[in-house]
Design an enzyme around this catalytic site. Structure first.
Site, PDB file in Angstrom:
ATOM      1  N   GLU A  83      66.504  -0.696  68.294  1.00 48.38           N
ATOM      2  CA  GLU A  83      66.988  -0.215  67.299  1.00 48.38           C
ATOM      3  C   GLU A  83      67.534   1.386  67.392  1.00 48.38           C
ATOM      4  OE1 GLU A  83      64.790  -0.503  63.539  1.00 48.38           O
ATOM      5  OE2 GLU A  83      65.350  -2.608  63.666  1.00 48.38           O
ATOM      6  N   CYS A 114      68.959   8.958  66.923  1.00 51.80           N
ATOM      7  CA  CYS A 114      67.945   8.578  67.568  1.00 51.80           C
ATOM      8  C   CYS A 114      67.789   7.468  68.533  1.00 51.80           C
ATOM      9  CB  CYS A 114      66.676   8.352  66.421  1.00 51.80           C
ATOM     10  SG  CYS A 114      65.289   8.136  66.750  1.00 51.80           S
ATOM     11  N   CYS A 162      56.294  -0.590  73.177  1.00 55.11           N
ATOM     12  CA  CYS A 162      55.784   0.618  73.681  1.00 55.11           C
ATOM     13  C   CYS A 162      54.180   0.268  73.938  1.00 55.11           C
ATOM     14  CB  CYS A 162      55.718   1.691  72.660  1.00 55.11           C
ATOM     15  SG  CYS A 162      54.860   3.360  73.336  1.00 55.11           S
ATOM     16  N   CYS A 188      49.895   3.316  69.357  1.00 51.95           N
ATOM     17  CA  CYS A 188      49.354   4.546  68.291  1.00 51.95           C
ATOM     18  C   CYS A 188      49.089   3.581  67.257  1.00 51.95           C
ATOM     19  CB  CYS A 188      50.298   5.605  68.038  1.00 51.95           C
ATOM     20  SG  CYS A 188      50.567   6.626  69.633  1.00 51.95           S
ATOM     21  N   CYS A 246      51.898   3.650  64.144  1.00 52.97           N
ATOM     22  CA  CYS A 246      53.390   3.378  64.648  1.00 52.97           C
ATOM     23  C   CYS A 246      53.508   1.859  64.831  1.00 52.97           C
ATOM     24  CB  CYS A 246      53.235   4.021  65.922  1.00 52.97           C
ATOM     25  SG  CYS A 246      55.202   3.778  66.622  1.00 52.97           S
ATOM     26  N   GLY A 272      59.560   3.601  71.865  1.00 55.66           N
ATOM     27  CA  GLY A 272      59.208   3.836  73.487  1.00 55.66           C
ATOM     28  C   GLY A 272      58.532   5.154  73.584  1.00 55.66           C
ATOM     29  N   GLU A 273      58.025   5.405  74.847  1.00 55.25           N
ATOM     30  CA  GLU A 273      57.571   6.821  75.024  1.00 55.25           C
ATOM     31  C   GLU A 273      58.404   7.080  76.470  1.00 55.25           C
ATOM     32  OE1 GLU A 273      55.400   9.208  74.612  1.00 55.25           O
ATOM     33  OE2 GLU A 273      56.336   9.854  76.532  1.00 55.25           O
ATOM     34  N   SER A 332      60.559  13.449  72.370  1.00 53.39           N
ATOM     35  CA  SER A 332      59.505  13.597  71.935  1.00 53.39           C
ATOM     36  C   SER A 332      58.366  13.008  72.895  1.00 53.39           C
ATOM     37  CB  SER A 332      59.380  12.994  70.622  1.00 53.39           C
ATOM     38  OG  SER A 332      57.988  12.937  69.897  1.00 53.39           O
ATOM     39  N   SER A 377      53.760  14.776  69.963  1.00 56.24           N
ATOM     40  CA  SER A 377      53.135  14.236  68.711  1.00 56.24           C
ATOM     41  C   SER A 377      51.625  14.620  69.041  1.00 56.24           C
ATOM     42  CB  SER A 377      53.463  12.846  68.794  1.00 56.24           C
ATOM     43  OG  SER A 377      54.903  12.560  68.853  1.00 56.24           O
ATOM     44  N   LEU A 378      51.283  15.487  68.129  1.00 63.40           N
ATOM     45  CA  LEU A 378      49.911  15.979  68.145  1.00 63.40           C
ATOM     46  C   LEU A 378      48.969  15.357  67.080  1.00 63.40           C
ATOM     47  CD1 LEU A 378      48.046  18.033  69.700  1.00 63.40           C
ATOM     48  CD2 LEU A 378      48.638  19.565  67.834  1.00 63.40           C
ATOM     49  N   HIS A 379      49.592  15.356  66.052  1.00 56.29           N
ATOM     50  CA  HIS A 379      48.720  14.492  64.860  1.00 56.29           C
ATOM     51  C   HIS A 379      47.431  14.722  64.462  1.00 56.29           C
ATOM     52  CE1 HIS A 379      52.602  12.765  65.238  1.00 56.29           C
ATOM     53  NE2 HIS A 379      52.368  11.844  65.886  1.00 56.29           N
ATOM     54  N   ASN A 411      55.164   7.230  57.108  1.00 58.84           N
ATOM     55  CA  ASN A 411      55.902   6.164  56.677  1.00 58.84           C
ATOM     56  C   ASN A 411      55.316   4.678  56.750  1.00 58.84           C
ATOM     57  OD1 ASN A 411      58.652   6.184  55.515  1.00 58.84           O
ATOM     58  ND2 ASN A 411      59.814   6.104  57.245  1.00 58.84           N
ATOM     59  N   CYS A 449      62.226   7.432  62.445  1.00 56.59           N
ATOM     60  CA  CYS A 449      62.045   7.488  63.935  1.00 56.59           C
ATOM     61  C   CYS A 449      60.495   7.173  64.315  1.00 56.59           C
ATOM     62  CB  CYS A 449      62.320   8.757  64.528  1.00 56.59           C
ATOM     63  SG  CYS A 449      64.221   9.192  64.507  1.00 56.59           S
TER      64      CYS A 449
HETATM   65  N1  SAH Z   1      56.784   7.882  71.827  1.00 55.19           N
HETATM   66  C1  SAH Z   1      57.141   9.405  71.619  1.00 55.19           C
HETATM   67  C2  SAH Z   1      58.576   9.365  70.835  1.00 55.19           C
HETATM   68  C3  SAH Z   1      58.867   8.060  69.837  1.00 55.19           C
HETATM   69  S1  SAH Z   1      57.969   8.127  68.389  1.00 55.19           S
HETATM   70  C4  SAH Z   1      56.051   9.783  70.662  1.00 55.19           C
HETATM   71  O1  SAH Z   1      55.120   9.153  70.431  1.00 55.19           O
HETATM   72  O2  SAH Z   1      56.257  11.150  70.446  1.00 55.19           O
HETATM   73  C5  SAH Z   1      58.627   9.597  67.374  1.00 55.19           C
HETATM   74  C6  SAH Z   1      57.843  10.331  66.289  1.00 55.19           C
HETATM   75  O3  SAH Z   1      57.542   9.346  65.106  1.00 55.19           O
HETATM   76  C7  SAH Z   1      56.265  10.326  66.900  1.00 55.19           C
HETATM   77  O4  SAH Z   1      56.263  11.772  66.497  1.00 55.19           O
HETATM   78  C8  SAH Z   1      55.484   9.546  66.014  1.00 55.19           C
HETATM   79  O5  SAH Z   1      54.279  10.066  65.970  1.00 55.19           O
HETATM   80  C9  SAH Z   1      56.423   9.309  65.085  1.00 55.19           C
HETATM   81  N2  SAH Z   1      55.785   7.946  64.154  1.00 55.19           N
HETATM   82  C10 SAH Z   1      55.471   6.996  64.557  1.00 55.19           C
HETATM   83  N3  SAH Z   1      55.253   6.207  63.581  1.00 55.19           N
HETATM   84  C11 SAH Z   1      55.197   6.854  62.306  1.00 55.19           C
HETATM   85  C12 SAH Z   1      55.322   6.463  61.109  1.00 55.19           C
HETATM   86  N4  SAH Z   1      54.644   5.283  60.625  1.00 55.19           N
HETATM   87  N5  SAH Z   1      55.728   7.566  60.089  1.00 55.19           N
HETATM   88  C13 SAH Z   1      56.205   8.516  60.448  1.00 55.19           C
HETATM   89  N6  SAH Z   1      56.473   8.912  61.795  1.00 55.19           N
HETATM   90  C14 SAH Z   1      55.981   8.173  62.857  1.00 55.19           C
HETATM   91 FE1  SF4 Z   2      54.714   4.699  71.362  1.00 56.14          FE
HETATM   92 FE2  SF4 Z   2      55.249   6.955  70.225  1.00 56.14          FE
HETATM   93 FE3  SF4 Z   2      54.913   4.615  68.781  1.00 56.14          FE
HETATM   94 FE4  SF4 Z   2      53.046   6.135  69.835  1.00 56.14          FE
HETATM   95  S1  SF4 Z   2      54.247   6.996  68.431  1.00 56.14           S
HETATM   96  S2  SF4 Z   2      53.199   3.812  69.934  1.00 56.14           S
HETATM   97  S3  SF4 Z   2      53.990   6.710  71.968  1.00 56.14           S
HETATM   98  S4  SF4 Z   2      56.514   4.835  69.990  1.00 56.14           S
END
Ligand code: SAH
Ligand code: SF4
Length: 355
Positions: A90, A103, A110, A114, A117, A166-167, A198, A220-222, A299, A342
């Site tokens: 997408e 985006c 991926c 995570c 995600c 994807g990463e 990111s 993406s620290l979280h 989300n 995203c």
């Molecule tokens: N793989 C990379 C880039 C793609 S994800 C990464 O992880 O950084 C882009 C961003 O969306 C990241 O910060 C990720 O943590 C966040 N993200 C993933 N799932 C999400 C969700 N359900 N709600 C909000 N943000 C989310």
């Molecule tokens: Fe992959 Fe980024 Fe989603 Fe983690 S947050 S599964 S690294 S796309």
């Protein structure tokens, strides 16, 4: 047939020389493809008919195919794209007042897995090629009629975020090649300052990635500690927070003017307490990074047990960070009704591929 989109300038020139043509023809072709946005060799009117025919016999200029589109209430526009082998990703357009961000996805699925995600719940199928990454942006340009590449600041497509499926640091070679094409001044010409990539924190790739691309970095620290982070991001076991922040530090010692954005997903009763904010501030001070935060509302998606933090918790968290001297805006959730945030891409259920 060979695809021309995705070739570097040097590679394109080599192809042209191979056809027995002068190198400057490569420049002309490049401008037709990336500045004018033409979709066929027929339209390249400053090339002889003969050469156009020769090109058409050996090469293609392909866009990914738009399979479905969804527009959210807030005008976020999600498109499901299909590549020549039938794989799909997408691409999301996020409009803002006088500009907008595209985006881009970098992989089908991926491997990072995570827990919060949606993409992470789908296994990695393959890396995208440079052509497929650039192609996503070109589809957006087609849709908003922004060819030839505009030079003025107010345009629909002003920014790029590499935050789709994807990463990116696991597909660095293709991503860097794509970004070099997207930023070339005599083509699509998106400035590197307007691109943010990111990563989930592939520590050893952080410095090489920034050297190869020169774009902005978001991490993406979280979570403020390894215990929590490992629970939601399996990659943290391989590259714990210290390794990631050390890499960020060495990146900033190369170029001290650059801020790093730390994305922090607000998950209810998991990482949103005042204690977490305190720990996060201490962590940042320890590494004395030039950092800003982006607090992301979670989300939700079917099958995921996390819930978004309450708005007052998010606000309190943001205020604590700001008091400690860090900018910590709360990101406005976009496209929630169509699952278009995203990092949360791909349709609710994987659609059957067209045969
Ligand atoms: N793989 C990379 C880039 C793609 S994800 C990464 O992880 O950084 C882009 C961003 O969306 C990241 O910060 C990720 O943590 C966040 N993200 C993933 N799932 C999400 C969700 N359900 N709600 C909000 N943000 C989310
Ligand atoms: Fe992959 Fe980024 Fe989603 Fe983690 S947050 S599964 S690294 S796309």
């Amino acid at each position: 047939m060979k695809e021309l989109i995705g070739l570097s300038k040097e590679e394109l020139e080599a192809e042209v020389i191979n056809l027995g043509e002068k190198p400057f023809r490569a420049k002309q072709i490049w401008q037709w493809i990336y500045f004018q946005g033409v979709k066929s060799f027929e339209e390249m009117t400053n090339l002889s008919k003969d050469l156009r025919q020769k090109l058409a016999n050996s090469f293609t200029i392909t866009r990914p195919k738009v399979i479905t589109e969804q527009i959210s209430k807030d005008k976020t526009h999600k498109r499901l794209l299909e590549f020549t082998d039938g794989e799909r990703v997408e691409m999301v357009y996020i409009p803002e007042e006088d500009r907008g961000a595209v985006c881009l996805s970098t992989q089908v699925g991926c491997a990072m897995g995570c827990k919060f995600c949606h993409t992470g719940s789908q296994k990695l199928t393959r890396n995208l090629t440079a052509a497929e990454i650039v192609g996503q942006f070109m589809v957006a340009r087609d849709a908003y009629h922004e060819w030839p590449s505009p030079t003025h600041e107010t345009r629909y497509l002003s920014n790029i975020v590499v935050m789709g499926m994807g990463e990116p640091l696991q597909n660095l070679e293709n991503v860097a090649k794509a970004l070099n094409i997207l930023t070339a001044g005599d083509g699509i010409a998106i400035s590197r300052r307007r691109i943010t990539m990111s990563t989930s924190g592939i520590a050893p790739q952080i410095v090489p990635a920034l050297k190869a691309t020169g774009v902005r970095l978001a991490v993406s620290l979280h979570a403020p500690n390894n215990e929590l982070r490992s629970q939601i991001m399996p990659i943290n076991k391989r590259y714990p927070i210290e390794k990631v922040l050390e890499a960020c530090k060495s990146y900033q010692s190369d170029d001290g003017s650059r801020y790093i954005t730390f994305e922090y997903l607000m998950l209810k009763d998991f990482n949103d307490t005042p204690e977490c904010a305190k720990e996060l501030i201490a962590l940042m001070k320890k590494y004395s990074l030039r950092a800003l935060f982006n607090l992301i509302p979670f989300n939700p998606w079917p099958g995921c047990s996390f819930e978004p933090s309450l708005p007052e918790k998010v606000k309190a968290f943001s205020q604590m960070l700001e008091k400690a001297g860090f900018a910590a805006p709360i990101r406005v959730a976009r496209g929630q009704d169509i699952l278009a945030a995203c990092g949360q891409l791909k349709s609710k259920t994987t659609l059957p591929k067209s045969s």
